[in-house]
Design a protein around this motif. Structure first.
Motif, PDB file in Angstrom:
ATOM      1  N   ARG A   1      -6.057 -29.706  23.331  1.00  0.00           N
ATOM      2  CA  ARG A   1      -6.621 -29.067  24.527  1.00  0.00           C
ATOM      3  C   ARG A   1      -6.313 -29.883  25.768  1.00  0.00           C
ATOM      4  NH1 ARG A   1     -10.887 -29.242  28.064  1.00  0.00           N
ATOM      5  NH2 ARG A   1     -11.638 -31.227  27.223  1.00  0.00           N
TER       6      ARG A   1
ATOM      7  N   CYS B   1     -10.098 -39.329  20.906  1.00  0.00           N
ATOM      8  CA  CYS B   1     -10.486 -38.085  20.231  1.00  0.00           C
ATOM      9  C   CYS B   1     -10.930 -38.343  18.796  1.00  0.00           C
ATOM     10  CB  CYS B   1      -9.344 -37.081  20.288  1.00  0.00           C
ATOM     11  SG  CYS B   1      -9.056 -36.423  21.948  1.00  0.00           S
TER      12      CYS B   1
ATOM     13  N   GLU C   1      -9.190 -31.310  20.115  1.00  0.00           N
ATOM     14  CA  GLU C   1      -9.522 -31.795  21.456  1.00  0.00           C
ATOM     15  C   GLU C   1      -8.314 -32.443  22.114  1.00  0.00           C
ATOM     16  OE1 GLU C   1     -12.185 -32.728  24.762  1.00  0.00           O
ATOM     17  OE2 GLU C   1     -11.623 -31.095  23.426  1.00  0.00           O
TER      18      GLU C   1
ATOM     19  N   ARG D   1     -15.119 -37.439  28.328  1.00  0.00           N
ATOM     20  CA  ARG D   1     -14.188 -36.330  28.111  1.00  0.00           C
ATOM     21  C   ARG D   1     -13.449 -35.970  29.398  1.00  0.00           C
ATOM     22  NH1 ARG D   1     -17.103 -31.956  25.076  1.00  0.00           N
ATOM     23  NH2 ARG D   1     -18.575 -32.251  26.792  1.00  0.00           N
TER      24      ARG D   1
END
Length: 310
Positions: free
Chosen positions: A226, A57, A223, A107
């Protein structure tokens, strides 16, 4: 509850459920904390994927890796043992019957690595990032005791070398005395010989990811949070926090005789608690619901104590 009473409560959970635990928890807003052998080296098992995610990240945030970048995965590349994700695919990973390979974004590989602890996805990402870069990031963040020595394939390789039995052999679940002795002596269970960290450094790593104005770029921490929130497993930390209004973002870790989980517990009133629990068990049975449940019970007891101090 006094600290002594809390230690006695943890001891009763250990005795009842047949485990021994080391752990650390901290209220990330007040600094109130509690630990049991919190600075001792422990084997993280798949919790080692948190430093991998952190480095990834950070690379997203600094622009050196595009999160939408496609990763070309050849059919035999990174064939890593595991019980979830790409690791359990038996056939060629294909987009259609006309293709031999598939392209996934970096991702989305990270999501598979963290949500279902996908070992194959993990090793693809480690190859992209490099173990040295991941370890250097940990050092720069002050996590001096957090060191990755092997990727998932490397961990499985040492297990087979030390046990003398393939990891798919049913003998792992019901070992004879000779195999039990070899299993107990595996390097993957020795924090001085394999991937390692401490309970306190694990909670510190989570606190860094939940510090929006801290040393890590806000885009990196957002991120990471998340992705950590997408973990699917309900049987460890979540077992101690059944109220669905309590948000739990975390990562489990499992090896023979070891069951772990680290996560951020977020209450509706804004309370935030980083918790890391590492338990050892004496059974080889992979489906040990008591050992799993102990993690949630210990985590809940400690968080309740931290909340009472406000």
């Amino acid at each position: 509850m006094t600290e002594q009473a809390l230690r006695e409560r943890i001891g009763s959970i250990e005795a009842e459920l047949g485990v021994t635990a080391t752990m650390h928890a901290i209220d990330v807003d007040t600094g109130e904390e509690f630990g049991v052998a919190a600075d001792d080296l422990v084997v993280p098992a798949s919790i080692f994927k948190v430093p991998v995610l952190t480095e990834l990240c950070c690379r997203f945030a600094d622009g050196s890796i595009d999160p939408a970048q496609g990763m070309f995965i050849a059919r035999e590349a990174f064939r890593t043992p595991g019980d979830t994700g790409l690791s359990v695919f038996l056939d060629d990973v294909t987009l259609s019957v006309f293709l031999d390979d598939v392209t996934l974004s970096v991702r989305d590989l990270a999501v598979s690595m963290m949500s279902v602890s996908d070992n194959r996805a993990t090793d693809i990402l480690i190859d992209l990032l490099g173990l040295d870069a991941i370890n250097e990031r940990s050092r720069r963040l002050g996590l001096e005791q957090t060191v990755l020595v092997e990727d998932c394939a490397g961990l499985f390789r040492t297990m087979v070398e030390d046990a003398g039995v393939d990891v798919d052999d049913p003998a792992w679940q019901h070992p004879d005395d000779s195999l039990r002795e070899r299993l107990a002596g595996m390097r993957v269970l020795d924090a001085s010989a394999t991937n390692r960290t401490t309970p306190r450094e694990v909670t510190a790593s989570l606190a860094l990811l939940w510090d929006e104005g801290g040393v890590l770029a806000p885009a990196a921490t957002a991120e990471a949070r998340r992705i950590l929130s997408l973990q699917v497993w309900p049987h460890r930390l979540k077992a101690g926090f059944p109220d669905s209004r309590i948000r739990i973002s975390g990562k489990t870790g499992t090896l023979p005789y070891l069951r772990n989980e680290a996560g951020m517990i977020e209450y509706p009133d804004g309370g935030r608690y980083a918790v890391a629990v590492f338990v050892r068990e004496t059974l080889e049975e992979p489906r040990n619901i008591d050992a799993d449940r102990s993690i949630g019970l210990i985590g809940r007891a400690v968080v309740d104590e931290l909340r009472s101090r406000v």
